[in-house]
Write a protein that holds these residues in place. Structure first.
Motif, PDB file in Angstrom:
ATOM      1  N   ALA A  62       0.811  -1.218   0.000  1.00  0.00           N
ATOM      2  CA  ALA A  62       0.000   0.000   0.000  1.00  0.00           C
ATOM      3  C   ALA A  62       0.842   1.265   0.000  1.00  0.00           C
ATOM      4  O   ALA A  62       0.480   2.264  -0.600  1.00  0.00           O
ATOM      5  N   LEU A  63       1.995   1.256   0.705  1.00  0.00           N
ATOM      6  CA  LEU A  63       2.848   2.435   0.818  1.00  0.00           C
ATOM      7  C   LEU A  63       4.069   2.326  -0.088  1.00  0.00           C
ATOM      8  O   LEU A  63       4.638   1.246  -0.261  1.00  0.00           O
ATOM      9  N   PHE A  64       4.473   3.479  -0.627  1.00  0.00           N
ATOM     10  CA  PHE A  64       5.656   3.514  -1.483  1.00  0.00           C
ATOM     11  C   PHE A  64       6.494   4.740  -1.125  1.00  0.00           C
ATOM     12  O   PHE A  64       5.968   5.757  -0.678  1.00  0.00           O
ATOM     13  N   ILE A  65       7.798   4.637  -1.333  1.00  0.00           N
ATOM     14  CA  ILE A  65       8.695   5.783  -1.198  1.00  0.00           C
ATOM     15  C   ILE A  65       9.207   6.145  -2.582  1.00  0.00           C
ATOM     16  O   ILE A  65       9.622   5.275  -3.352  1.00  0.00           O
ATOM     17  N   GLY A  66       9.187   7.433  -2.893  1.00  0.00           N
ATOM     18  CA  GLY A  66       9.664   7.901  -4.187  1.00  0.00           C
ATOM     19  C   GLY A  66      10.631   9.047  -4.029  1.00  0.00           C
ATOM     20  O   GLY A  66      10.757   9.653  -2.958  1.00  0.00           O
ATOM     21  N   ALA A  67      11.325   9.370  -5.093  1.00  0.00           N
ATOM     22  CA  ALA A  67      12.230  10.522  -5.120  1.00  0.00           C
ATOM     23  C   ALA A  67      11.469  11.730  -5.650  1.00  0.00           C
ATOM     24  O   ALA A  67      10.806  11.645  -6.682  1.00  0.00           O
ATOM     25  N   GLY A  68      11.546  12.852  -4.934  1.00  0.00           N
ATOM     26  CA  GLY A  68      10.816  14.026  -5.393  1.00  0.00           C
ATOM     27  C   GLY A  68       9.325  13.756  -5.414  1.00  0.00           C
ATOM     28  O   GLY A  68       8.751  13.239  -4.458  1.00  0.00           O
ATOM     29  N   ASP A  69       8.685  14.068  -6.538  1.00  0.00           N
ATOM     30  CA  ASP A  69       7.237  13.915  -6.674  1.00  0.00           C
ATOM     31  C   ASP A  69       6.917  12.560  -7.300  1.00  0.00           C
ATOM     32  O   ASP A  69       6.637  12.451  -8.485  1.00  0.00           O
ATOM     33  N   THR A  70       6.942  11.497  -6.485  1.00  0.00           N
ATOM     34  CA  THR A  70       6.627  10.100  -6.859  1.00  0.00           C
ATOM     35  C   THR A  70       7.470   9.582  -8.022  1.00  0.00           C
ATOM     36  O   THR A  70       7.041   8.701  -8.757  1.00  0.00           O
ATOM     37  N   LYS A 100      -4.242   5.052  -1.660  1.00  0.00           N
ATOM     38  CA  LYS A 100      -5.233   5.129  -0.585  1.00  0.00           C
ATOM     39  C   LYS A 100      -4.914   6.305   0.316  1.00  0.00           C
ATOM     40  O   LYS A 100      -3.754   6.559   0.635  1.00  0.00           O
ATOM     41  N   SER A 101      -5.925   7.022   0.762  1.00  0.00           N
ATOM     42  CA  SER A 101      -5.717   8.158   1.656  1.00  0.00           C
ATOM     43  C   SER A 101      -5.775   7.709   3.109  1.00  0.00           C
ATOM     44  O   SER A 101      -6.295   6.631   3.432  1.00  0.00           O
ATOM     45  N   GLY A 102      -5.227   8.550   3.982  1.00  0.00           N
ATOM     46  CA  GLY A 102      -5.363   8.322   5.416  1.00  0.00           C
ATOM     47  C   GLY A 102      -4.492   7.235   6.014  1.00  0.00           C
ATOM     48  O   GLY A 102      -4.622   6.943   7.209  1.00  0.00           O
TER      49      GLY A 102
END
Length: 228
Positions: A62-70, A100-102
Motif C-alpha cells: 500500500a505504501l511507497f517511497i519515491g524521489a521528489g514527486d513520486t 489510498k488516503s489516510g
C-alpha cells in the motif's frame, strides 16, 4: 653419470611441480580472502535491511517511497556531496505515497557513521514556484522538522550492540562506524485526504549536513529510508 643427471632432472621437475601447486594454493587463498571481504559487507547490508522490518511492521504494497514527486526511488541521489563547499548541507527530497488516503506510518532511517554527517528530516510541500529546495525539476517548501529519536545510539555517538545480531547475525568483526544507527519518528505520519495525480502524497526533505571537521577523504556511508 647419465643416470645421475636424469635423476637430478627428475628432482628438479618434481620441485617445480610442488612449487607450482603452492603458487596455485596461494592464489586461491588470496581470491577466497578477497571474496570474503566483498561478500561480508554485502551480507551485512542485507541483514541491515531485514532488521528494519523487525523494528516496525511494514504496510506493503500500500505504501511507497519515491524521489521528489513520486519519481522512481532509484533517482534519489545521495552521492557527489562536496564537503569542501561553502554550503555545509545537501537537501534531498523524497515522498511517501499511496493510492489510498489516510494511511498511517512511521518513517525510519538507518545509516552508518564513517563520515560524520548529521541527518535531519523535515516535512515539505510541493510548490509551483519559489520553493526552498529545487529537486528533480520540482520546487518544494521546507516545513517543520520531524520529531524522532535514535533507537540504538550510544553516548559516544556510535551504535550500541542492541541490534547487532539482527543486522550482522553472528558476524562479530565489525568496525564501530559500520554498525548502523536506527532512527524512527516519534509520532505516526498520515497521508492526506487530497489527491495529486492519482496518489495521496506526503513530501519530505532529508538534509545531510556536516561541519568543518569533515574532510574529503573518500569514505562512504550507507543510508536507508523506509516508511511502515
Amino acid at each position: 653419470m647419465e643416470q645421475q643427471t636424469e635423476e637430478k632432472q627428475k628432482e628438479r621437475k618434481h620441485d617445480r611441480r610442488k612449487l607450482s601447486r603452492r603458487k596455485k594454493k596461494a592464489v586461491l587463498a588470496v581470491i577466497a580472502a578477497a571474496l570474503a571481504l566483498l561478500v561480508l559487507p554485502v551480507m551485512a547490508w542485507l541483514y541491515m535491511q531485514r532488521s528494519m522490518e523487525t523494528i516496525t511492521k511494514i504496510n506493503m504494497p500500500a505504501l511507497f517511497i519515491g524521489a521528489g514527486d513520486t519519481k522512481p526511488i532509484q533517482e534519489l541521489e545521495l552521492s557527489n556531496i562536496d564537503v569542501s563547499a561553502e554550503q555545509k548541507y545537501k537537501d534531498i527530497v523524497f515522498c511517501v505515497y499511496s493510492t489510498k488516503s489516510g494511511l498511517e506510518y512511521n518513517i525510519q532511517l538507518a545509516h552508518t557513521t564513517n563520515i560524520g554527517f548529521t541527518y535531519t528530516i523535515y516535512k515539505a510541500s510541493l510548490s509551483s514556484s519559489d520553493g526552498d529546495v529545487s529537486y528533480l525539476n520540482g520546487q518544494y517548501k521546507k516545513g517543520k522538522e520531524l520529531n524522532g529519536n535514535y533507537l540504538n545510539k550510544g553516548a559516544n555517538g556510535y551504535a550500541t550492540d542492541k541490534y547487532h545480531e539482527t543486522t550482522y547475525d553472528t558476524y562479530s568483526h565489525v568496525q564501530a562506524a559500520a554498525e548502523p544507527l536506527y532512527w524512527r519518528t516519534t509520532n505516526k505520519e498520515t497521508l492526506p485526504g487530497s489527491e495529486h495525480n492519482g496518489n495521496y502524497i506526503n513530501y519530505y526533505i532529508l538534509r545531510i549536513s556536516w561541519d568543518e571537521k569533515v574532510q574529503d577523504n573518500k569514505e562512504t556511508d550507507m543510508v536507508y529510508l523506509m516508511a511502515g
